[in-house]
Design a protein around this motif. Structure first.
Motif, short mmCIF file in Angstrom:
data_model
loop_
_atom_site.label_atom_id
_atom_site.label_comp_id
_atom_site.label_asym_id
_atom_site.label_seq_id
_atom_site.Cartn_x
_atom_site.Cartn_y
_atom_site.Cartn_z
N LEU A 197 0.83 -1.20 0.00
CA LEU A 197 0.00 0.00 0.00
C LEU A 197 0.87 1.25 0.00
N ALA A 198 1.92 1.25 0.81
CA ALA A 198 2.81 2.42 0.83
C ALA A 198 3.47 2.63 -0.52
N LEU A 199 3.87 1.53 -1.18
CA LEU A 199 4.50 1.67 -2.50
C LEU A 199 3.50 2.18 -3.54
N LEU A 200 2.28 1.65 -3.48
CA LEU A 200 1.27 2.10 -4.44
C LEU A 200 0.84 3.54 -4.19
N VAL A 201 1.09 4.04 -3.00
CA VAL A 201 0.81 5.45 -2.72
C VAL A 201 1.90 6.34 -3.32
N LEU A 202 3.16 5.91 -3.20
CA LEU A 202 4.27 6.76 -3.59
C LEU A 202 4.64 6.65 -5.07
N VAL A 203 4.75 5.43 -5.57
CA VAL A 203 5.34 5.24 -6.90
C VAL A 203 4.54 5.91 -8.02
N PRO A 204 3.20 5.83 -8.06
CA PRO A 204 2.50 6.47 -9.18
C PRO A 204 2.75 7.96 -9.31
N LEU A 205 3.07 8.62 -8.22
CA LEU A 205 3.26 10.07 -8.28
C LEU A 205 4.52 10.46 -9.03
N ILE A 206 5.47 9.54 -9.18
CA ILE A 206 6.69 9.87 -9.91
C ILE A 206 6.36 10.25 -11.36
N GLY A 207 5.40 9.54 -11.95
CA GLY A 207 5.02 9.87 -13.32
C GLY A 207 3.85 10.82 -13.42
N LEU A 208 2.86 10.70 -12.52
CA LEU A 208 1.65 11.50 -12.65
C LEU A 208 1.83 12.91 -12.10
N GLY A 209 2.70 13.09 -11.12
CA GLY A 209 2.89 14.42 -10.55
C GLY A 209 3.33 15.45 -11.58
N PRO A 210 4.40 15.18 -12.36
CA PRO A 210 4.80 16.16 -13.38
C PRO A 210 3.73 16.42 -14.44
N VAL A 211 2.88 15.39 -14.74
CA VAL A 211 1.84 15.58 -15.74
C VAL A 211 0.80 16.59 -15.25
N VAL A 212 0.37 16.43 -14.02
CA VAL A 212 -0.65 17.34 -13.49
C VAL A 212 -0.05 18.71 -13.23
N ALA A 213 1.21 18.77 -12.77
CA ALA A 213 1.83 20.06 -12.45
C ALA A 213 2.41 20.75 -13.67
N ASP A 214 2.26 20.12 -14.86
CA ASP A 214 2.75 20.70 -16.11
C ASP A 214 4.27 20.91 -16.06
N GLY A 215 4.99 19.84 -15.69
CA GLY A 215 6.44 19.90 -15.70
C GLY A 215 7.03 19.84 -14.30
N ILE A 216 8.36 19.88 -14.28
CA ILE A 216 9.08 19.87 -13.01
C ILE A 216 9.15 21.31 -12.50
N THR A 217 8.43 21.59 -11.45
CA THR A 217 8.39 22.93 -10.89
C THR A 217 8.90 22.92 -9.46
N VAL A 218 9.12 24.10 -8.93
CA VAL A 218 9.57 24.21 -7.55
C VAL A 218 8.52 23.66 -6.60
N VAL A 219 7.25 23.92 -6.90
CA VAL A 219 6.17 23.43 -6.04
C VAL A 219 6.15 21.90 -6.03
N LEU A 220 6.31 21.29 -7.20
CA LEU A 220 6.31 19.82 -7.26
C LEU A 220 7.48 19.24 -6.49
N VAL A 221 8.67 19.83 -6.63
CA VAL A 221 9.84 19.34 -5.89
C VAL A 221 9.60 19.45 -4.39
N GLY A 222 9.06 20.57 -3.95
CA GLY A 222 8.75 20.71 -2.52
C GLY A 222 7.73 19.71 -2.05
N PHE A 223 6.71 19.46 -2.87
CA PHE A 223 5.70 18.47 -2.51
C PHE A 223 6.33 17.09 -2.36
N MET A 224 7.20 16.71 -3.29
CA MET A 224 7.85 15.40 -3.22
C MET A 224 8.73 15.28 -1.97
N LEU A 225 9.43 16.34 -1.64
CA LEU A 225 10.25 16.30 -0.43
C LEU A 225 9.39 16.16 0.82
#
Length: 581
Positions: A197-225
């Motif tokens: 469950l923990a892996l399925l929570v974290l791993v999908p965001l590696i690909g879907l996060g940049p798609v929703v945030a429209d690229g690698i942004t400062v906000v996305l990096v902070g969210f991941m941290l």
């Protein structure tokens, strides 16, 4: 009747008394057995063919073969993987649908933004609610984990959309909400004791996060941290190396992509430096906290080392001074952890070795980023000497010293190539000074490596390196002091004399050791003599002219004569002392 006869009669009497007692006990047992049989129902008798007793024929006893061990039946193959594969596919497809709802629907103008966000939140809550009811039912655990992971990941995407697409909340507020969702999802995985469950929570965001945030942004990096930091307490007491790897990937990959693709402009460079430092601190710090709870410390150490990649690659986007300080700080922190020892590494020697090597790599990166070749070469060689002497009993330290020395030697060859020894070349004062210092350090490094790692190959390699460095030193000093013509020739004369004097010193040492330890220094000394004589006839004879050729031949000849007469005398004295002892 004699006394022996009376003793025999007494023994026979006691034996008959014992036999009578045994017979009386057997009679009682027979009467009891007869009573038990009489009380049982009588079964109809079967006709039995009369048998006659025959004496058994004698056959020699043959060894019986051991009874065959029946093969262990293979456990039936479980088909549980089918449900897991379908659940993972369902997570991916559903999250893609949520992303399409929030991104493509916004681009096409389908539904109002409030409805899109509400639909995403309702879907997330509904999936988690269904998972909560399903988890305790027979066979419902796999589906419950998949549903909960999908719902939590959908909530993450909804939060990112609120922050980066619709801009309804500021970045700090969005990160706070995301952290709350992350903690809730990861605490649920801990409650259900499910690393999946923990892996399925974290791993999908590696690909879907940049798609929703429209690229690698400062906000996305902070969210991941923030998400990676929130996952650390959930792993306490759990041997979940997969979660540690997922956390490292979530915090590291966006930063590496930003460095490679240069997504950050100059005004974001300080934020990038801070983010890289936080990612490295999170990778190493979480490993220090979690090492006592894992059975695979080396795996965790390697994964944590990968989490420091943004710091080592920071020079791609930030100033060289900042990047060098970041790498130096990482090296110092790792070295401190290694020196403290078992209290921070969980008692695993492999962890200390891996992180010691990583500290050496970080120091190497810091020097290469901070200095140019003429400065980096001597600095790296000095570091190599210090590590070789200080860590001569540690295998990892010796390899680190070799690495520093090889890197420094490559810089040394870049600005002082072998062609300088063949053709007179005038160097600038800074390059000449760097060459002289590096030459001395190279000799010291070669001797230190051979001393800390005593073997035939190490001493042979040290001799070759020392001869080259010595020749470079004398030729560079000669050109610096006497000019290209006379100084170059004088430098080669000095180099040849240094070679033959080194051979004399080695042979003198060989004459003072015992006969059993004499073969290696004798071989090395004679090899140096051969090298000096070869240089004398193959290079000096054709290159030097005038007084320089005369001086070098006379000097080398006198040294060889002295070595011939003195070595025999020293050898006889040493053998005489050994014989007297």
């Amino acid at each position: 009747m004699t006394e022996p006869d009376q003793a025999v009669i007494a023994r026979l009497s006691s034996d008959f008394a014992a036999m009578a007692a045994y017979l009386a006990r057997a009679s009682v047992d027979l009467r009891q057995l007869e009573r038990i049989v009489a009380e049982r129902p009588v079964a109809p008798a079967q006709p039995v063919a009369p048998t006659y007793w025959q004496p058994p024929a004698y056959t020699p006893a043959a060894p019986q073969p051991p009874a065959p061990v029946p093969p262990t039946p293979k456990p039936p193959r479980s088909d549980g993987w089918i449900g897991k594969a379908l659940a993972v596919a369902g997570v991916a497809v559903t999250l893609v649908g949520v992303a399409l709802l929030l991104v493509l629907a916004a681009q096409a103008g389908i539904l109002r933004p409030e409805l899109r966000v509400f639909a995403g939140a309702a879907l997330a809550a509904g999936l988690v609610g269904v998972a909560w009811r399903l988890v305790d039912r027979p066979g419902g655990r796999i589906g419950a984990i998949a549903l909960a992971a999908t719902g939590i990941a959908a909530a993450y995407i909804d939060v990112i959309a609120l922050t980066t697409i619709y801009h309804w909340v500021s970045a700090p507020v969005g990160l706070t909400i995301a952290a709350v969702v992350a903690v809730a999802g990861l605490m649920l995985s801990r409650r259900w004791n499910s690393e999946h469950l923990a892996l399925l929570v974290l791993v999908p965001l590696i690909g879907l996060g940049p798609v929703v945030a429209d690229g690698i942004t400062v906000v996305l990096v902070g969210f991941m941290l923030a998400l990676g930091a929130a996952s650390v307490p959930v792993q306490l007491g759990k041997d979940w190396n997969g979660l540690h790897a997922a956390r490292t990937a979530v915090t590291t990959l966006p930063l590496l992509l930003a460095l490679i693709l240069t997504s950050f402009n100059s005004e974001h460079a300080p934020l990038l430096a801070v983010a890289g430092s936080v990612a490295a601190a999170l990778a190493i710090g979480s490993a220090v906290v979690l090492l006592p709870h894992t059975k695979h410390p080396a795996t965790m150490a390697w994964v944590s080392a990968a989490g420091t990649a943004p710091v080592l690659a920071a020079s791609l986007a930030v100033d060289t001074a900042v990047a060098a300080l970041m790498a130096a700080g990482l090296s110092a922190a790792l070295l401190g952890i290694v020196l403290v020892g078992d209290r921070l590494t969980g008692g695993a020697t492999s962890v200390r070795s891996i992180w010691a090597a990583l500290a050496a790599v970080s120091a190497l990166v810091a020097v290469i980023v901070a200095f140019d070749g003429p400065v980096a070469g001597p600095v790296l060689l000095a570091m190599a000497v210090v590590v070789a002497v200080g860590g001569r009993r540690n295998r990892v330290a010796r390899w680190c010293a070799i690495g520093f020395g090889v890197a420094g030697g490559l810089f040394y060859l870049a600005y002082a190539p072998p062609s300088f020894l063949i053709e007179a070349t005038e160097l600038s004062a800074p390059i000449a000074a760097s060459t002289l210092i590096a030459s001395l350090l190279l000799v010291a490094w070669a001797v230190a490596i051979a001393w800390s790692w005593p073997a035939d190959w190490s001493w042979a390699s040290a001799a070759v390196v020392a001869l080259y460095a010595t020749t470079t030193f004398t030729v560079t000093a000669g050109v610096l002091l006497g000019g290209e013509e006379q100084g170059f020739l004088a430098g080669h004369v000095a180099a040849t004399l240094c070679w033959i004097m080194l051979a004399a010193a080695v042979l003198r040492y060989a004459a003072k050791v015992s006969r059993a330890e004499r073969s290696l220094p004798i071989g090395g000394g004679m090899a140096l003599v051969a090298a000096a004589v070869a240089k004398l006839f193959l290079f000096d004879l054709g290159t030097l002219d005038g007084i320089f050729r005369v001086v070098v031949f006379i000097a080398v000849g006198l040294v060889l004569l002295g070595m011939g007469t003195g070595y025999a005398r020293l050898l006889a004295q040493q053998d005489s002392r050994e014989g007297q002892a």
